[in-house]
Design a protein around this motif. Structure first.
Motif, PDB file in Angstrom:
ATOM      1  N   HIS A 257      11.952  20.837 -18.328  1.00  0.00           N
ATOM      2  CA  HIS A 257      11.922  20.200 -19.647  1.00  0.00           C
ATOM      3  C   HIS A 257      11.110  21.060 -20.628  1.00  0.00           C
TER       4      HIS A 257
ATOM      5  N   ARG B 185      12.306  22.817 -24.033  1.00  0.00           N
ATOM      6  CA  ARG B 185      11.576  22.510 -25.272  1.00  0.00           C
ATOM      7  C   ARG B 185      11.140  23.778 -25.995  1.00  0.00           C
TER       8      ARG B 185
ATOM      9  N   LYS C  79      14.056  25.435 -27.624  1.00  0.00           N
ATOM     10  CA  LYS C  79      14.405  24.697 -28.850  1.00  0.00           C
ATOM     11  C   LYS C  79      13.401  25.025 -29.961  1.00  0.00           C
TER      12      LYS C  79
ATOM     13  N   VAL D 256      20.060  19.759 -33.537  1.00  0.00           N
ATOM     14  CA  VAL D 256      19.738  20.503 -32.316  1.00  0.00           C
ATOM     15  C   VAL D 256      18.781  19.633 -31.521  1.00  0.00           C
ATOM     16  N   GLY D 257      19.136  19.351 -30.279  1.00  0.00           N
ATOM     17  CA  GLY D 257      18.279  18.441 -29.528  1.00  0.00           C
ATOM     18  C   GLY D 257      18.317  18.689 -28.045  1.00  0.00           C
ATOM     19  N   ILE D 258      17.691  17.763 -27.319  1.00  0.00           N
ATOM     20  CA  ILE D 258      17.619  17.861 -25.865  1.00  0.00           C
ATOM     21  C   ILE D 258      18.153  16.564 -25.280  1.00  0.00           C
ATOM     22  N   GLU D 259      19.097  16.695 -24.349  1.00  0.00           N
ATOM     23  CA  GLU D 259      19.616  15.535 -23.635  1.00  0.00           C
ATOM     24  C   GLU D 259      19.523  15.826 -22.145  1.00  0.00           C
ATOM     25  N   LYS D 260      19.952  14.876 -21.335  1.00  0.00           N
ATOM     26  CA  LYS D 260      20.067  15.109 -19.898  1.00  0.00           C
ATOM     27  C   LYS D 260      21.543  15.183 -19.541  1.00  0.00           C
TER      28      LYS D 260
ATOM     29  N   TYR E 178      17.630  18.565 -17.883  1.00  0.00           N
ATOM     30  CA  TYR E 178      17.508  18.694 -19.324  1.00  0.00           C
ATOM     31  C   TYR E 178      18.381  19.836 -19.828  1.00  0.00           C
TER      32      TYR E 178
ATOM     33  N   VAL F 154      28.293  18.869 -29.019  1.00  0.00           N
ATOM     34  CA  VAL F 154      28.764  17.497 -29.260  1.00  0.00           C
ATOM     35  C   VAL F 154      29.228  17.426 -30.711  1.00  0.00           C
TER      36      VAL F 154
ATOM     37  N   ILE G 172      15.048   8.868 -22.843  1.00  0.00           N
ATOM     38  CA  ILE G 172      16.475   9.125 -22.603  1.00  0.00           C
ATOM     39  C   ILE G 172      16.997   8.114 -21.587  1.00  0.00           C
TER      40      ILE G 172
ATOM     41  N   THR H 167      20.242   8.728 -26.156  1.00  0.00           N
ATOM     42  CA  THR H 167      20.681   9.965 -25.500  1.00  0.00           C
ATOM     43  C   THR H 167      19.705  11.102 -25.739  1.00  0.00           C
ATOM     44  N   SER H 168      18.854  10.982 -26.751  1.00  0.00           N
ATOM     45  CA  SER H 168      17.863  12.030 -26.992  1.00  0.00           C
ATOM     46  C   SER H 168      16.670  11.439 -27.722  1.00  0.00           C
ATOM     47  N   VAL H 169      15.480  11.973 -27.462  1.00  0.00           N
ATOM     48  CA  VAL H 169      14.280  11.501 -28.152  1.00  0.00           C
ATOM     49  C   VAL H 169      13.586  12.647 -28.882  1.00  0.00           C
ATOM     50  N   GLU H 170      14.210  13.824 -28.890  1.00  0.00           N
ATOM     51  CA  GLU H 170      13.598  14.976 -29.567  1.00  0.00           C
ATOM     52  C   GLU H 170      14.681  15.863 -30.170  1.00  0.00           C
ATOM     53  N   THR H 171      15.442  15.282 -31.097  1.00  0.00           N
ATOM     54  CA  THR H 171      16.492  16.045 -31.767  1.00  0.00           C
ATOM     55  C   THR H 171      16.116  16.290 -33.227  1.00  0.00           C
ATOM     56  N   ASP H 172      16.348  17.526 -33.674  1.00  0.00           N
ATOM     57  CA  ASP H 172      16.129  17.873 -35.078  1.00  0.00           C
ATOM     58  C   ASP H 172      17.462  17.764 -35.804  1.00  0.00           C
ATOM     59  N   VAL H 173      17.475  17.127 -36.971  1.00  0.00           N
ATOM     60  CA  VAL H 173      18.741  16.865 -37.662  1.00  0.00           C
ATOM     61  C   VAL H 173      18.643  17.168 -39.158  1.00  0.00           C
TER      62      VAL H 173
ATOM     63  N   LEU I 144      18.273   9.729 -30.828  1.00  0.00           N
ATOM     64  CA  LEU I 144      19.724   9.563 -30.988  1.00  0.00           C
ATOM     65  C   LEU I 144      20.209   8.427 -30.089  1.00  0.00           C
TER      66      LEU I 144
ATOM     67  N   HIS J 162      27.130   8.607 -33.841  1.00  0.00           N
ATOM     68  CA  HIS J 162      25.727   8.616 -33.445  1.00  0.00           C
ATOM     69  C   HIS J 162      24.852   7.879 -34.468  1.00  0.00           C
TER      70      HIS J 162
END
Lengths: 72, 344
Positions: free
Chosen positions: A4, A8, A11, A27-31, A37, A64, B247, B266-272, B288, B326
């Motif tokens: 993770h 990070r 990113k 731009v993000g992080i998913e599983k 991650y 996505v 997540i 689905t995400s807790v650290e996305t930049d938008v 997200l 989303h």
């Protein structure tokens, strides 16, 4: 598999540059399905896919198509 | 009505018009016998233990459909008797045993429980007093160019004062409105009237900055009186403290446009990058959410909704943006810290 923290830091290093490409919404992080991650790039439309590399620092990017984000 | 021997089974795939006619006639008979004297079921009665095998009380529906045997489709058409409880025939008086056939047509008994009205969801665009989170609220454009509505997310407090929590763009028109501007419930787009429907006055907003990276789109408006607001979110109830988003967390919200919806983080650290009237605004470390069953979790007008963990009702996020697929929300901890308030 990257940790993770590794995802990070990738990113943190490249997120701003990717987000500034035309047609990129986020731009993000998913599983992934296996719980690993992964770096995710959200696209305003499929055409923006060409503006971002397939992988970065050896990490595969998941794409996505979210559409553009608007205030709601 | 009951007969000993079933006629040749009729396949549900080959049933002809004349077959249907027979089944309709049998269904009509069964309806007349079992359903004619059904009492109205109130929510309270539905909670009472149901024990009677008497067909007049136990049969709650009659229909035509496929016979299901031990949970498997049989392909055979049947008259369906829907019962509250399916009893074993040797456990009940002979007089209460349901027929195996009606007019020679097979009968299938299916347990469905007690039918009653679904709890109806409130209409968030109405006027509520006290005003409740989940309902429509908003500002008045001083230039009279447009009317709008967003969502009243939660009641927050600081030093004994009570506030409406929502987004900057719902309470302060993207940094534009002066402190003290009136906030209405419902929003003017939903028929709120400036003369009678003010509930609060704009107190504070965190400025949206198109030239920097933002974390929150939030603002508070002080209640005209503490009693004009309730902290009980429509349909969901009061929030139960806060929690960090994660997540995979199952969440729900009640908002002005799509009312109740459930989804998954689905995400807790996305930049938008988010489109506003003022232009594009960047946010970092956002949450997200995608809706269940490919349904959108939110739409325009749901902004300001509080998002809660479904199982615990702990607040995790403040909804402010999204696309057709989303929803984007601020971390609730960031919102409360930026405004210096706590959740009521």
């Amino acid at each position: 598999m990257a940790s993770h923290d590794e995802i990070r830091s990738i990113k943190a290093r490249h997120g701003q540059e990717i987000l500034s490409k035309p047609g990129v919404s986020g731009v993000g992080i998913e599983k992934d399905d296996g719980g690993e991650y992964q770096l995710v790039v959200y696209l305003a439309d499929d055409g923006a896919r060409a503006n971002v590399p397939d992988e970065i620092e050896g990490q595969k990017i998941r794409f996505v198509t979210s559409g553009p984000f608007r205030k709601q | 009505m009951a007969s000993k021997k079933a006629a040749q089974p009729i396949s549900v795939f080959e049933a002809s018009a004349s077959h249907f006619k027979k089944f309709r006639s049998a269904k009509k008979k069964a309806s007349a016998q079992y359903l004619a004297s059904q009492p109205q079921v109130s929510a309270l009665a539905a909670l009472a233990p149901i024990g009677s095998p008497k067909p007049e009380q136990n049969v709650v529906g009659v229909g035509i459909g496929e016979k299901i045997s031990n949970g498997l489709s049989t392909g055979v058409m049947a008259v369906k008797l829907l019962v509250r409880v399916k009893f074993s025939n040797d456990a009940i008086p002979d007089a209460d045993v349901l027929p195996e056939t009606i007019d020679g047509l097979p009968v299938d008994v299916e347990q469905v429980g007690t039918f009653r009205r679904f709890a109806s969801k409130p209409n968030p665009r109405k006027r509520f007093r006290p005003a409740r989170p989940g309902c429509s609220c908003g500002f008045q454009d001083p230039n009279g160019q447009f009317i709008m509505a967003g969502t009243f997310g939660a009641v927050v407090t600081d030093s004994g004062k009570t506030y409406v929590l929502s987004n900057n763009h719902v309470l302060a028109d993207e940094n534009k409105l002066p402190i003290g501007s009136p906030i209405f419930q419902p929003g003017l787009l939903d028929g709120g009237k400036p003369s009678t429907d003010q509930i609060a006055s704009l107190t504070r907003f965190i400025p949206l900055n198109p030239a920097a990276v933002n974390r929150v789109d939030c603002a508070i408006a002080e209640a005209a009186s503490a009693s004009v607001l309730s902290k009980n979110i429509l349909f969901i109830g009061a929030p139960n403290g806060t929690a960090d988003a994660a997540i995979g967390m199952e969440v729900h919200k009640f908002g002005r446009t799509t009312s109740y919806s459930a989804g998954r983080i689905t995400s807790v650290e996305t930049d938008v990058t988010v489109g506003y009237e003022m232009g594009s605004v960047q946010f970092t470390n956002q949450i997200l959410i995608v809706g269940h069953n490919a349904q959108p979790f939110s739409a325009g007008g749901d902004s300001g909704s509080l998002i809660l963990e479904r199982g615990t009702n702990r607040a995790v996020a403040l909804l402010f943006a999204g696309s057709s697929s989303h929803t984007i929300a601020n971390h609730i901890g960031d919102v409360l810290q930026a405004l210096g308030v706590t959740l009521a």
